[in-house]
Structure formats: C-alpha cells, structure tokens
Design a protein around this motif. Sequence first.
Motif, PDB file in Angstrom:
ATOM      1  N   THR A 155       0.851  -1.185   0.000  1.00 57.30           N
ATOM      2  CA  THR A 155       0.000   0.000   0.000  1.00 57.30           C
ATOM      3  C   THR A 155       0.889   1.239   0.000  1.00 57.30           C
ATOM      4  O   THR A 155       1.748   1.401   0.867  1.00 57.30           O
ATOM      5  CB  THR A 155      -0.922   0.028   1.223  1.00 57.30           C
ATOM      6  OG1 THR A 155      -1.771  -1.130   1.190  1.00 57.30           O
ATOM      7  CG2 THR A 155      -1.784   1.281   1.228  1.00 57.30           C
ATOM      8  N   VAL A 156       0.704   2.079  -1.001  1.00 58.86           N
ATOM      9  CA  VAL A 156       1.504   3.293  -1.121  1.00 58.86           C
ATOM     10  C   VAL A 156       0.594   4.507  -0.973  1.00 58.86           C
ATOM     11  O   VAL A 156      -0.624   4.431  -1.182  1.00 58.86           O
ATOM     12  CB  VAL A 156       2.246   3.350  -2.470  1.00 58.86           C
ATOM     13  CG1 VAL A 156       3.238   2.223  -2.583  1.00 58.86           C
ATOM     14  CG2 VAL A 156       1.250   3.311  -3.623  1.00 58.86           C
ATOM     15  N   GLU A 157       1.202   5.613  -0.616  1.00 58.09           N
ATOM     16  CA  GLU A 157       0.456   6.848  -0.424  1.00 58.09           C
ATOM     17  C   GLU A 157       0.631   7.746  -1.640  1.00 58.09           C
ATOM     18  O   GLU A 157       1.760   8.048  -2.041  1.00 58.09           O
ATOM     19  CB  GLU A 157       0.940   7.571   0.839  1.00 58.09           C
ATOM     20  CG  GLU A 157       0.069   8.755   1.225  1.00 58.09           C
ATOM     21  CD  GLU A 157       0.505   9.390   2.538  1.00 58.09           C
ATOM     22  OE1 GLU A 157      -0.361   9.700   3.367  1.00 58.09           O
ATOM     23  OE2 GLU A 157       1.724   9.563   2.725  1.00 58.09           O
ATOM     24  N   VAL A 158      -0.478   8.141  -2.223  1.00 59.49           N
ATOM     25  CA  VAL A 158      -0.499   9.082  -3.341  1.00 59.49           C
ATOM     26  C   VAL A 158      -0.921  10.436  -2.791  1.00 59.49           C
ATOM     27  O   VAL A 158      -2.000  10.571  -2.209  1.00 59.49           O
ATOM     28  CB  VAL A 158      -1.460   8.618  -4.453  1.00 59.49           C
ATOM     29  CG1 VAL A 158      -1.479   9.623  -5.588  1.00 59.49           C
ATOM     30  CG2 VAL A 158      -1.055   7.235  -4.954  1.00 59.49           C
ATOM     31  N   ILE A 159      -0.051  11.419  -2.968  1.00 58.19           N
ATOM     32  CA  ILE A 159      -0.289  12.746  -2.389  1.00 58.19           C
ATOM     33  C   ILE A 159      -0.509  13.754  -3.510  1.00 58.19           C
ATOM     34  O   ILE A 159       0.303  13.859  -4.435  1.00 58.19           O
ATOM     35  CB  ILE A 159       0.899  13.192  -1.511  1.00 58.19           C
ATOM     36  CG1 ILE A 159       1.175  12.157  -0.418  1.00 58.19           C
ATOM     37  CG2 ILE A 159       0.622  14.557  -0.891  1.00 58.19           C
ATOM     38  CD1 ILE A 159       2.410  12.459   0.400  1.00 58.19           C
ATOM     39  N   GLY A 160      -1.604  14.452  -3.434  1.00 53.73           N
ATOM     40  CA  GLY A 160      -1.887  15.514  -4.389  1.00 53.73           C
ATOM     41  C   GLY A 160      -2.126  16.826  -3.672  1.00 53.73           C
ATOM     42  O   GLY A 160      -2.448  16.862  -2.476  1.00 53.73           O
ATOM     43  N   ARG A 161      -1.939  17.897  -4.403  1.00 52.26           N
ATOM     44  CA  ARG A 161      -2.216  19.227  -3.859  1.00 52.26           C
ATOM     45  C   ARG A 161      -3.119  19.959  -4.840  1.00 52.26           C
ATOM     46  O   ARG A 161      -2.809  20.041  -6.030  1.00 52.26           O
ATOM     47  CB  ARG A 161      -0.932  20.008  -3.614  1.00 52.26           C
ATOM     48  CG  ARG A 161      -1.150  21.270  -2.790  1.00 52.26           C
ATOM     49  CD  ARG A 161       0.126  21.738  -2.107  1.00 52.26           C
ATOM     50  NE  ARG A 161      -0.134  22.805  -1.149  1.00 52.26           N
ATOM     51  CZ  ARG A 161      -0.503  22.613   0.090  1.00 52.26           C
ATOM     52  NH1 ARG A 161      -0.649  21.380   0.524  1.00 52.26           N
ATOM     53  NH2 ARG A 161      -0.725  23.605   0.907  1.00 52.26           N
ATOM     54  N   VAL A 162      -4.244  20.470  -4.320  1.00 47.96           N
ATOM     55  CA  VAL A 162      -5.229  21.130  -5.172  1.00 47.96           C
ATOM     56  C   VAL A 162      -5.422  22.566  -4.713  1.00 47.96           C
ATOM     57  O   VAL A 162      -5.287  22.875  -3.529  1.00 47.96           O
ATOM     58  CB  VAL A 162      -6.576  20.373  -5.159  1.00 47.96           C
ATOM     59  CG1 VAL A 162      -6.405  18.965  -5.696  1.00 47.96           C
ATOM     60  CG2 VAL A 162      -7.157  20.337  -3.756  1.00 47.96           C
ATOM     61  N   ARG A 163      -5.711  23.434  -5.682  1.00 44.63           N
ATOM     62  CA  ARG A 163      -6.015  24.838  -5.391  1.00 44.63           C
ATOM     63  C   ARG A 163      -7.482  25.080  -5.705  1.00 44.63           C
ATOM     64  O   ARG A 163      -7.955  24.768  -6.803  1.00 44.63           O
ATOM     65  CB  ARG A 163      -5.142  25.778  -6.213  1.00 44.63           C
ATOM     66  CG  ARG A 163      -5.440  27.257  -5.941  1.00 44.63           C
ATOM     67  CD  ARG A 163      -4.664  28.197  -6.844  1.00 44.63           C
ATOM     68  NE  ARG A 163      -3.238  28.116  -6.592  1.00 44.63           N
ATOM     69  CZ  ARG A 163      -2.344  27.712  -7.482  1.00 44.63           C
ATOM     70  NH1 ARG A 163      -2.741  27.339  -8.697  1.00 44.63           N
ATOM     71  NH2 ARG A 163      -1.057  27.674  -7.196  1.00 44.63           N
ATOM     72  N   LEU A 164      -8.206  25.639  -4.740  1.00 39.09           N
ATOM     73  CA  LEU A 164      -9.639  25.899  -4.890  1.00 39.09           C
ATOM     74  C   LEU A 164      -9.877  27.380  -4.683  1.00 39.09           C
ATOM     75  O   LEU A 164      -9.593  27.917  -3.614  1.00 39.09           O
ATOM     76  CB  LEU A 164     -10.432  25.074  -3.876  1.00 39.09           C
ATOM     77  CG  LEU A 164     -10.133  23.564  -3.854  1.00 39.09           C
ATOM     78  CD1 LEU A 164     -10.861  22.896  -2.713  1.00 39.09           C
ATOM     79  CD2 LEU A 164     -10.509  22.932  -5.179  1.00 39.09           C
TER      80      LEU A 164
END
Length: 760
Positions: free
Chosen positions: A250-259
């Motif tokens: 199990t790996v961690e997928v990290i995203g960053r979003v701007r709202l």
Amino acid sequence: MIMNGLFITTSIHFDPTGTWLGITSLIVAFACLLFILAPDRSRLSRGRRLVLILLRTSAFLVLLFCLMKPSLVSTRRLQQPTSVLVLADSSESMNVADSPNGKTRWEYLRATLRSAMESTKKEIVNESMLVRTWFFDREAREAALDTQTFDIGEWKRLPSSEETAIGSAMESAIRAIGEQPLSAVVLLSDGGQHAYPPNDLPPQAESRRLGERGVPLWAITYGQSRGAAQARDASVVSLTTPDKVFLGNTVEVIGRVRLEGLSDREVTVRLLVEQADGELAEVARRVIKPTKSTTEESVRFDWAADSLGERKIVLAIDSVAGEIVLTNNIVSTFVEVIDGGLRVLYLEGSPRVEQRFLRRALSSSPDIQIDFQWIDSVHRSRWPISLEQELSRDYKVFLIGDLDVDAIRPKDIEKIRLLVENGASIGFLGGLHSFEAGGWGSSSLGRLLPYARDPLSRQRFDEPIRKDLHVRGPITIIPDEQFGGVSILRLGQTRDDSDEVWQGLPALDGANRLPRLLPVAKTLAATEAGLPLLVAREYGLGRVLVFAVDSTWRWAMQGAAGSYKRFWRQFVLWLARRDDFDGERLWLKLARRRISVGSPLVFDAGLTLPDGTLVQGSSLAATVIDPVGNSRYVRLSKNSESFSGTIAGCTEPGDWRVVVKADDQGGETAARFVVYRQDLELANPRANTLLMQQIASATDGGVRLPEELPGIFKEIGQTPPVFTTSEDWSASLWDNWIIILMFAGCLCTEWFFRKRWGLV
C-alpha cells in the motif's frame, strides 16, 4: 504658404561686408562724388546728363547689392499626423469569458476598439491620425487595420498563444516604429505577464522609457481580478507518487489542489489508476469543502498495487458549475509495479551521518525498499516502543544500527529472532551503543550473534564513553583471503580488481571491538592487526552479519561513491540470499515521469548482474515513441556503470514511451512518461490590474476602463500637431553671372555714351 500639410516659409537674409555704418558711409560718399563729379552741364543736354547719372547710380547700386550679400532662405516643415500605437493582447487568457454579457475578453476588446476607432473615423480616414495596431502573446506582430470596418477579427489560437510577454511586445513594437514621433501608446490586455526567458522582459522598464520620452501610455484592463473565471476555479497543483511500488504494498499518493472561490461548494477529487486492460478506473475519492474563497489543500490517497506492470496514475477534480477553465483539473504520471521487492527494516537510535548515506544508497536500488525507524535515544522515557505493526509486514532483512536493546519490547525482539530463524536475515552495524555496548547479547537475539556474550561491556547513557570498547582510526578494511570472493566484498570484475579497489578506499574513523568470536563465525574482513570487522554466520534458515564500523560514508564523500553504493547493495543482497543468482537484468530509470512540452528528459539504462556489476561488452539501443506512434532513435552514451541518454524535442503533449533494447540475450525494457503543456495562461487567468497600474504610472497616461477607450481616442486626436523640419533651402542672390553682367553693363554703357558725346 500651406500645401497638404507642408508648411513653407520664405525670407531674405543679408550678410554685409563690413558693418552697416560702413555701408551707409559709402552711400553718402558716393552721393557726394556724384554731385561733385556730375557731367558738365555746358556740354550736355539735361536728358543726356540724366542718362549718365542713372547708369552710374545703377552700377553703384549693383555694387552695393553685392556688398550686402543677400540670400533667399526657404524653410519647409512637415506636419506629422497624430500617431497612436495600439498593443492588443491575443494570448490564451483573452479567450476567458468573464466580460459583460458573457463575452470573452477578446470579443469585448474587439468591440471597444472598433467603437473607439469609429469615434475618430474622420481623423483616421484623412490620415491626420495614424493608428498602428499590434497583436502580441509570446511574440509581437503588426496587424493590418481595415479603415472601413475597424474590425481586428476573430481570436485565433497560435503556437505562441500559450504565453504573454507584455514587456517584450512593447520593446519590439516601439523599436519597429523607430524615430517616428508617438502621440500615445494604448495597451489592451488583462495584465497577465506569463512568459519564459528570454521573453520575460519586465514591462515596467519599457514604460519608464516611454515616460522619459514624454509619451503617455493608457492601460485598458480586460477581465476580472475576482470574477467568474476565478470565483469558480479548481486546479491540481501537484501529484506525488513513488517511481516504483511493490506488488501488494500500500503506497500513499499525495496531491495538492487549489480551490478558488469555492467556499460554498463541495469539490470531488478522484484518484484513477490504469488497469491491466489499459482502462482507467476510479480507486478512491475525496470530497473537499474549502473554508476560504482561495485555498490550497493536500489530498492523500492509499492505493494498493494489485497487478504487475507500469500503471498510469491520474488525479482529477470534477468540474464545478460555472467553472470556465477546465484544463487545470487533471494531472497524471506513471509508476511501475514490480514483484519480488526486497523489503528492509532499518532501526536506528542516533541520527548520525552514516544512516543518512546508507539509506540513500539502498533507496537508489529499484528492487530494494527500505523502511527507516528512528527510535530517539534522547526521550528514553518512551522506551520500549512497539514494533508490532512493522513486524506484521514481510521484511526479508533487518538492520540494527546504533541502538540500545532497551529501546524495543522484548517480545518484538523475540519476534525478530523467530523471523531470522525461519528465513529472514539481520545485520548489526557499528556505533557507540551497538553489540554488547547496547546489551544485545543479553537479549533473545544473543543466540544468533557470532560472538560470545559479555554483560560487562554494557555502555550506559549516563556514563562516559568506554574507550576499551572501541578502536581509534584510521582503520583500513582488509578482506580475508579465505572469504575475499564472497559477493559482499566483490568490488571489481576479478579478485585482483576487487583487492585493488579495497586498497584504494579511504580509511575509516574507528571501529567497535567485538568480543570473542564463536566457532561458527566467519571473519570476512579485518584490520591490518587482525581485529574482526565484518563477521558472518548462519542461524536457522537466515543469515547474520556483524559490521563493526560506522563511518563508511567517507567512501562516498572522498571519491568512491560507486564502490560505497555497490558494497551496501551487496551487503543487503547477501543477507537476503540473492547473491548466488546468476543472470543479467536490463533496467531503465527515468529522471522524471512528467515533463513540460519542449523540456529534455534524461534517463539511465544498463545491463547488470544482481550485485550491481556492469556486464562487460554490452551494448544498448534506445528509441522514443510519441503519442501517435512515431518513433525515433535516441543516442546513448556509456559511462562507468551504465548508459545514459537525453530525449529532446517532445513537442506533443500526451503519453510518450522510451524503449531500450540489449543484444539478443538481453531482451528489452520500456517506460512511459507524460508530456504536458504548461498552461501558463489558464493556470491563473485572473486579470492583473496591479501590473497594469504599474505600467501606466511610469508615464503621463493612466489606467482606464474598456468603455472609456473612445474618449481616450478623442483626446489623442485633439492633441496639437507635431512638426518635424524636413528641409532648409537657401540661394545666394549676389554671387552669380547676372550681377556681374549688370555691373559691367552699366559701366560700359556709361563709357560708350560719354565717348559718343565727346566727353572722352
């Protein structure tokens, strides 16, 4: 006199010989002489006397004319029309529809500019007002103006539309105009300066030059700084994933979003993963509701790789009602799912230099996954810690560094012993609290150590460092002749090459003094004095290594980084019993999985043995395949350990593929990467009114609303005319043959009449 804008003025200039007083005196003297030497009245009639006097006077007047040196001067001045430079932004962001009545910025610009030109149609048609229109995005180009409709046409997407270079456009247009006088510059833009070097010239510098020339700049801003384009905008800023993952992990997928402007809305973020059949499937989603009008948030997903091969990972935001810009709602990359990954658990009690270099060296191996656990020796009140969660994973190798035995629960230590007995392996590394100094011989792991237990060698934290437990450097590692061929110690292609490498390695700072070795122990390497440094033994189905030094990082820092990396890789592979595998492995490693259009991509490839040895005489060939299937060769260069290449010319966005082939026995391997178009324009499409104010404030112009553009044109058309002197013409009236003939004619005629009338 005025002729079609050409102003001509004519005048006579005198440049007398001597002074005006001298000329006046000469006239008086001549009058006196003429009176004294007048013709004899007794011998001539009154008419003849008058003729002689007129001839003499005429000759004197001609001479006087020459002395005054008269010249005819004509000055011509050309009246220049009022010249206006219009710079119209035609970049991608001008296609955002946030203007009145749902118009795009370009449509609103087009309408207001047409209205402004129609308001000064008379001046433009009779050429008393010259309007030069330029379009610009990344490049600047002059546009032909239709003086009948004043329409600049529909917006067109060009390859250069992806950037906006206001400063570069101003410089290019003004340089093209040259010395022609400018009445004003009108800048029509949303103020978005989005350009890469060398086109990122600051527009403020060019506006200051206009201000120094006295040319006003009027900045007309189109678009909204807080409007529909921004009030409803969601974008993916970044996506972070490991390059390689192991099957089942199990790996961690990290995203960053701007709202932006979505405080009243919920936004759905989805994680999509490519399946074995090549289709994307949603594996997780998050619903986010921001608390501010503009915010950036981190989004984390857990994903378990369930099939081997290369997989595309996509992070996507569902579109929001009213959102105009959708190109920034998705980001993708690739990861490789591999089988047989070697998992290593590294336990350390001190954040020393050795552990940082060791972790970096092992992490660079694509088939080794190292998990690091730092058990802080400063906060010992928290000891012992639990390793229950870690020990539930399938670790093949355990590494224990400078760590005291009291840091771990006894039941977890016993669990590690059982794992080693059943096939896992363990390595103990040197340090101040390693081996018997850390009390490991008294624990259940003491049964598998290759030396005799010595409880009196314990190093307490509140006591001075015991010098009898250590040997001061410099320390040189010498492989044992009996075991020099073991894979751990093989740093060259042959035994002699390996010995030469070991002799050239930098000396180490010191070592632990190990207790008496057991008969089952094998001393693989020692010091020149015979002090054991690297000791091995078998325990159950597992292997045990004791390495009594902690400064091998000096090898990497002093020119032997390749040998350092190779040694530690072989150290772990030997523990995992993968040192005897006989085969070759073709590998390919990309520097990045995502590049922007036009950026180069560096990659490494090689054909190696499991111990990291480069296969001698191997040759590789590489090709790159674009999204539509076209392929081309990529040149490879060989270095000491691998091949490297650079992929250039990636101009098409999409999924690209690089393929590396070895000889007939080596097979081939491939990897994919994403080429994305860096959307500078639409990533942040808000109108930059502050920049427009800065540009205009350096001149006598200002910032105006689009509906005020016709008034600006009328004001410019009413400015006083500008003149330039085109020609100064002059002609001398006295130094020519006509004057000479007139003077000589008067004298000769006077002499002729005097002779005829008998006066001479």
